[in-house]
Structures are given as C-alpha cells and as structure tokens.
Motif scaffolding. Structure first.
Motif, short mmCIF file in Angstrom:
data_model
loop_
_atom_site.label_atom_id
_atom_site.label_comp_id
_atom_site.label_asym_id
_atom_site.label_seq_id
_atom_site.Cartn_x
_atom_site.Cartn_y
_atom_site.Cartn_z
N GLU A 20 -9.71 0.32 -2.15
CA GLU A 20 -9.68 1.71 -1.73
C GLU A 20 -9.56 2.72 -2.89
OE1 GLU A 20 -7.52 4.53 1.44
OE2 GLU A 20 -6.49 2.74 0.72
N TYR A 21 -9.04 2.41 -3.99
CA TYR A 21 -8.64 3.08 -5.01
C TYR A 21 -10.09 3.71 -5.83
CZ TYR A 21 -8.11 3.56 -10.17
OH TYR A 21 -8.07 3.96 -11.37
N TYR A 22 -10.93 2.66 -5.89
CA TYR A 22 -12.24 3.11 -6.46
C TYR A 22 -13.37 3.54 -5.51
CZ TYR A 22 -12.95 -1.91 -6.99
OH TYR A 22 -12.94 -3.37 -7.05
N THR A 23 -13.09 3.15 -4.25
CA THR A 23 -14.26 3.39 -3.25
C THR A 23 -14.02 4.67 -2.34
OG1 THR A 23 -13.12 1.94 -1.47
CG2 THR A 23 -14.72 0.92 -3.08
N ASP A 24 -12.77 5.08 -2.22
CA ASP A 24 -12.46 6.28 -1.36
C ASP A 24 -12.15 7.57 -2.38
OD1 ASP A 24 -11.94 7.80 0.94
OD2 ASP A 24 -9.53 7.38 0.44
N PRO A 25 -13.14 8.65 -2.10
CA PRO A 25 -12.87 10.00 -3.08
C PRO A 25 -11.49 10.60 -2.82
CG PRO A 25 -15.19 9.59 -2.15
CD PRO A 25 -14.45 8.43 -1.37
N GLU A 26 -11.02 10.33 -1.63
CA GLU A 26 -9.81 11.25 -1.21
C GLU A 26 -8.68 10.26 -2.19
OE1 GLU A 26 -8.96 11.96 2.67
OE2 GLU A 26 -10.86 13.17 2.95
N THR A 27 -8.77 9.07 -1.93
CA THR A 27 -7.68 8.00 -2.90
C THR A 27 -7.65 8.36 -4.12
OG1 THR A 27 -7.63 6.50 -1.19
CG2 THR A 27 -6.87 5.99 -3.42
N MET A 28 -8.92 8.70 -4.68
CA MET A 28 -9.22 8.93 -6.26
C MET A 28 -8.67 10.27 -6.68
SD MET A 28 -13.18 7.88 -6.85
CE MET A 28 -14.12 6.58 -5.69
N HIS A 29 -8.89 11.13 -5.72
CA HIS A 29 -8.49 12.55 -5.83
C HIS A 29 -6.78 12.72 -6.05
CE1 HIS A 29 -7.00 16.66 -4.55
NE2 HIS A 29 -7.89 17.17 -5.51
N ASP A 30 -6.22 11.73 -5.17
CA ASP A 30 -4.77 11.80 -5.06
C ASP A 30 -4.10 11.24 -6.22
OD1 ASP A 30 -4.62 12.68 -2.49
OD2 ASP A 30 -4.50 10.50 -1.31
N ILE A 31 -5.01 10.10 -6.92
CA ILE A 31 -4.54 9.60 -8.26
C ILE A 31 -4.85 10.40 -9.35
CG2 ILE A 31 -4.87 7.50 -9.43
CD1 ILE A 31 -5.57 5.60 -7.05
N PHE A 32 -5.95 11.03 -9.35
CA PHE A 32 -6.50 11.68 -10.65
C PHE A 32 -6.60 13.18 -10.42
CE2 PHE A 32 -8.23 7.45 -10.89
CZ PHE A 32 -8.14 7.10 -12.20
#
Length: 205
Positions: A151-163
């Motif tokens: 999910e970390y590198y397929t879901d943009p919202e998760t990416m946003h939360d991290i980066f």
C-alpha cells in the motif's frame, strides 16, 4: 500537497501547477505505467540532491533515469544509437522499460554514472507525458524507497502521509502498479536484460 489529476484526461491547470513547482526546483511523487516515482527537473541540482537524500543514498552511487515524453529527446541525452537498438526502442516505447544508453555531453555531470551512461524511460502514462511535455525537458526520476507494505507505494494517499514533509507535491493519479520497469542495457550494442520487471523481454525483440 496531494494533487488529484485525472489519469485519462489530465486537467491542464493541475499539470501547470506541477510544472511550475518543478521549475522552482520542487520534488514530486508522480504516477508512471509501473510504480510511482520521485521526480524533479533535471536542470535543478539541489532538487536532484534532495531526492538522493530522501532515498538515503550517495548521489554518485544513485541510478536515476530520465523520463521523456517521446524519442525526440534521445539524441539530446544519448550518444548515437545503433539502428537495431533504435528499432527496439521504437517498438517497445512508450512502455514499462528503462533503456541504458551511452550518455551525451548534455547529461548533467551529477547524473552520469561512472560508466558514463544514462537510463531513458518513456512511460505509457498520460499524466507523466503531459508533465514532461509542458516542462520542455525530461524529468529526473528515481523509485520510492521501497517498503514491505504494498500500500505504501501503490496508494497516493499513503504516500502523501509518509512523504508530505519531504516532497512538494504528491500526485494522485489512481492506484500504482507493484512492478518496476524492465531494465535493458544497450551500451554494448547487444541489448542485455539487467532487471526483469513489468515489461516482457525475451531477448528476441
């Protein structure tokens, strides 16, 4: 910033927002036809260095690639390509492939490998295509620091939360893929598979 861009009909105003950010030296996370990537304008050394820091690698050891919108950039950033190799590029691009070629003098020194090569990528992705087209030169691209969680590198919202505190814009262009591009080394004149990925490769292309 999490910026939603339609994958089939990218909104011109949103593409303009991304390009203005890149021209200011910004760093983005953006969709391709494989996994999402980190990107910046190849003419901004500080942005390139920032991506290396995000990935936790030394700049001189980084293996970045250029995202182009078509093969017209090829002669700018790669030395003369043999006809058989060019035929393969024309056959497989746009698509999920990265081709390693001999770098031309126009490739910024900080982006050249010790072998003086450059990775060229033309993703089959409309958002990606429109960004590079509007920017007027290739994007410098690198994969996200990989994690066990898909999910970390397929879901943009998760990416946003991290980066969100590390990059300027995370583009939401829909779910990403889980496979990287297939990497083909063409520097010897005989294309050789370096990394198997999303693009099929038999060696008989």
């Amino acid at each position: 910033m999490l910026l939603h861009i339609h994958p089939d009909n990218p909104q011109e105003r949103n593409i303009k927002t991304v390009v203005e950010c890149l021209k200011r030296g910004g760093v983005i996370i953006y969709p391709t036809d494989t996994i999402y990537g980190l990107g910046c304008d190849i003419t901004h050394p500080e942005a390139i260095a920032k991506i290396a820091r995000i990935k936790g690698i030394e700049l001189k050891k980084a293996q970045f690639s250029f995202i182009c919108c078509d093969l017209s950039h090829l002669s700018d950033y790669a030395k003369s390509v043999d006809t058989p190799v060019f035929r393969i590029l024309k056959q497989l691009l746009p698509g999920p492939y990265t081709f390693i070629l001999q770098a031309s003098k126009q490739v910024p020194k900080m982006l050249k490998t010790k072998k003086d090569t450059v990775g060229i990528r033309i993703p089959d992705n409309k958002i990606c295509h429109e960004i590079v087209k509007a920017l007027g030169n290739p994007l410098m691209s690198a994969s996200l620091p990989m994690d066990a969680e898909v999910e970390y590198y397929t879901d943009p919202e998760t990416m946003h939360d991290i980066f969100e505190n590390l990059v300027d814009i995370v583009i939401d262009g829909g779910p990403g893929e889980i496979l990287s591009s297939t990497v083909i080394d063409c520097t010897s004149g005989q294309p050789e598979l370096v990394r198997a990925g999303a693009g099929p490769w038999t060696g008989n292309e």
